[in-house]
Design a protein around this motif. Structure first.
Motif, short mmCIF file in Angstrom:
data_model
loop_
_atom_site.label_atom_id
_atom_site.label_comp_id
_atom_site.label_asym_id
_atom_site.label_seq_id
_atom_site.Cartn_x
_atom_site.Cartn_y
_atom_site.Cartn_z
N ARG A 1 -65.09 6.75 -17.95
CA ARG A 1 -64.81 7.33 -19.26
C ARG A 1 -63.32 7.46 -19.42
O ARG A 1 -62.64 7.95 -18.50
CB ARG A 1 -65.47 8.71 -19.40
CG ARG A 1 -65.28 9.33 -20.78
CD ARG A 1 -65.96 10.67 -20.88
NE ARG A 1 -65.79 11.24 -22.21
CZ ARG A 1 -66.28 12.42 -22.59
NH1 ARG A 1 -66.96 13.13 -21.72
NH2 ARG A 1 -66.08 12.86 -23.80
N ARG B 1 -69.57 3.76 -13.72
CA ARG B 1 -69.24 3.96 -15.12
C ARG B 1 -67.94 4.74 -15.21
O ARG B 1 -67.67 5.63 -14.42
CB ARG B 1 -70.32 4.76 -15.84
CG ARG B 1 -71.63 4.01 -16.08
CD ARG B 1 -72.59 4.95 -16.78
NE ARG B 1 -73.87 4.32 -17.05
CZ ARG B 1 -74.89 4.94 -17.63
NH1 ARG B 1 -74.77 6.20 -18.00
NH2 ARG B 1 -76.02 4.29 -17.84
N TYR C 1 -70.87 0.72 -21.65
CA TYR C 1 -69.90 1.66 -21.10
C TYR C 1 -68.73 0.88 -20.49
O TYR C 1 -68.83 -0.30 -20.22
CB TYR C 1 -70.53 2.52 -19.99
CG TYR C 1 -71.68 3.38 -20.41
CD1 TYR C 1 -71.48 4.71 -20.79
CD2 TYR C 1 -72.99 2.88 -20.43
CE1 TYR C 1 -72.54 5.52 -21.17
CE2 TYR C 1 -74.05 3.69 -20.81
CZ TYR C 1 -73.82 5.01 -21.18
OH TYR C 1 -74.87 5.80 -21.56
N CYS D 1 -70.69 10.18 -19.05
CA CYS D 1 -70.04 8.98 -19.57
C CYS D 1 -70.54 8.69 -20.97
O CYS D 1 -71.74 8.78 -21.24
CB CYS D 1 -70.35 7.79 -18.66
SG CYS D 1 -69.62 7.96 -17.03
N GLN D 2 -69.65 8.33 -21.86
CA GLN D 2 -70.01 8.02 -23.23
C GLN D 2 -70.01 6.51 -23.43
O GLN D 2 -69.17 5.81 -22.91
CB GLN D 2 -69.01 8.67 -24.19
CG GLN D 2 -68.96 10.19 -24.09
CD GLN D 2 -70.27 10.82 -24.47
OE1 GLN D 2 -70.92 10.37 -25.41
NE2 GLN D 2 -70.67 11.84 -23.73
N PRO D 3 -70.99 6.00 -24.19
CA PRO D 3 -71.06 4.56 -24.38
C PRO D 3 -69.89 4.03 -25.19
O PRO D 3 -69.31 4.72 -26.01
CB PRO D 3 -72.37 4.38 -25.15
CG PRO D 3 -72.63 5.68 -25.81
CD PRO D 3 -72.05 6.73 -24.89
N HIS E 1 -66.87 0.04 -17.20
CA HIS E 1 -67.32 -0.04 -15.81
C HIS E 1 -66.15 -0.46 -14.93
O HIS E 1 -65.29 -1.25 -15.33
CB HIS E 1 -68.46 -1.05 -15.64
CG HIS E 1 -69.75 -0.60 -16.23
ND1 HIS E 1 -70.68 0.15 -15.55
CD2 HIS E 1 -70.27 -0.80 -17.47
CE1 HIS E 1 -71.72 0.39 -16.33
NE2 HIS E 1 -71.49 -0.18 -17.51
#
Length: 269
Positions: A236, A234, A154, A16-18, A156
């Motif tokens: 993406r 999380r 992130y 997962c990317q912030p 969510h």
């Protein structure tokens, strides 16, 4: 390869990317597909509670099923902001193939499939999306609960869903007697669980709950098992995510959009 195995393999190793806080309020297209596992599977040692424990949330929005094509949004790429939480038309769906595969299998039963657009806020301003789907028992749906999407570094997703099993009877009090007799002969027998129907609110007791028992045409539907899916994950964007428990599966696909601009220019994960 089953749909379940395929989804797990697809998601293995997903990083997962912030999402920067400045993207709070950005618009996303959301698609959710929820299904029940109906095929044979290893015995599950988990004991599900009898009563639904879902807490009602207010305010909450409903992605209403469209009555006609005029009730749907034809495209998420508009020159101006679309109406949030309005169902998209079927040509805009992304998970139509997955839905068809589930429907063609005897191991799964689709309970809910919908797509919409919305701005995704920070955690403190998350909108609860009400889910009522599957078969109906009196005034209650077998699948009930809420979804929430928000940004907190992130993306969510919070799920608070319950698949409720019901028993039909013309006399709910008979189940109390039957249950008492069963308990007398077997101290480990599970409590079947029931209460009065929603029209008997004049009797004062905290046990009388219309989510537990509902009625239609003099038939009572008593909740006897509640299978929960309460998770926080999380997300993406532009990736297919799969969440499940032994009885339920959920697919979600999230695509960032920019109103009046190409969907792939400068949008966050």
């Amino acid at each position: 390869m089953t749909v379940r195995t395929m989804c797990i393999a697809l998601l293995a190793g997903l990083a997962c990317q912030p999402v920067n806080a400045e993207f709070e309020g950005s618009w996303f297209q959301i698609e959710v597909l929820i299904f029940e596992h109906t095929g044979s599977r290893p015995e599950n040692p988990e004991q599900w509670p009898t009563y639904p424990s879902l807490e009602r949330r207010s305010p909450a929005v409903v992605i209403a099923e469209p009555d006609s094509q005029t009730d749907t949004v034809e495209s998420a790429n508009l020159d101006q902001a679309p109406i949030p939480f309005t169902p998209l038309s079927e040509p805009e769906w992304t998970l139509a193939t997955e839905k068809s595969a589930l429907e063609e299998s005897r191991s799964y039963r689709v309970l809910y499939h919908q797509s919409w657009v919305q701005p995704v806020p920070g955690r403190n301003n998350a909108t609860s999306i009400r889910i009522d789907a599957g078969d109906t028992y009196g005034s209650q749906h077998e699948l009930q609960g809420y979804l929430e999407l928000y940004v907190e570094r992130y993306l969510h997703l919070n799920t608070d869903l319950q698949l409720v099993r019901y028993t039909q009877t013309d006399n709910p009090f008979r189940l109390i007697d039957d249950n008492d007799n069963a308990l007398a002969g077997n101290a480990s027998a599970p409590f079947m669980g029931l209460s009065l129907d929603q029209e008997a609110n004049a009797i004062s007791s905290s046990a009388f709950n219309s989510d537990i028992i509902t009625t239609k045409n003099n038939q009572y539907y008593v909740a006897t098992e509640s299978i929960g899916m309460k998770q926080r994950r999380r997300m993406r964007s532009t990736e297919l995510h799969y969440i499940d428990n032994p009885e339920l599966g959920l697919l979600i696909y999230i695509v960032p959009i920019e109103i009046g601009s190409p969907t792939d220019s400068g949008t966050p994960d």
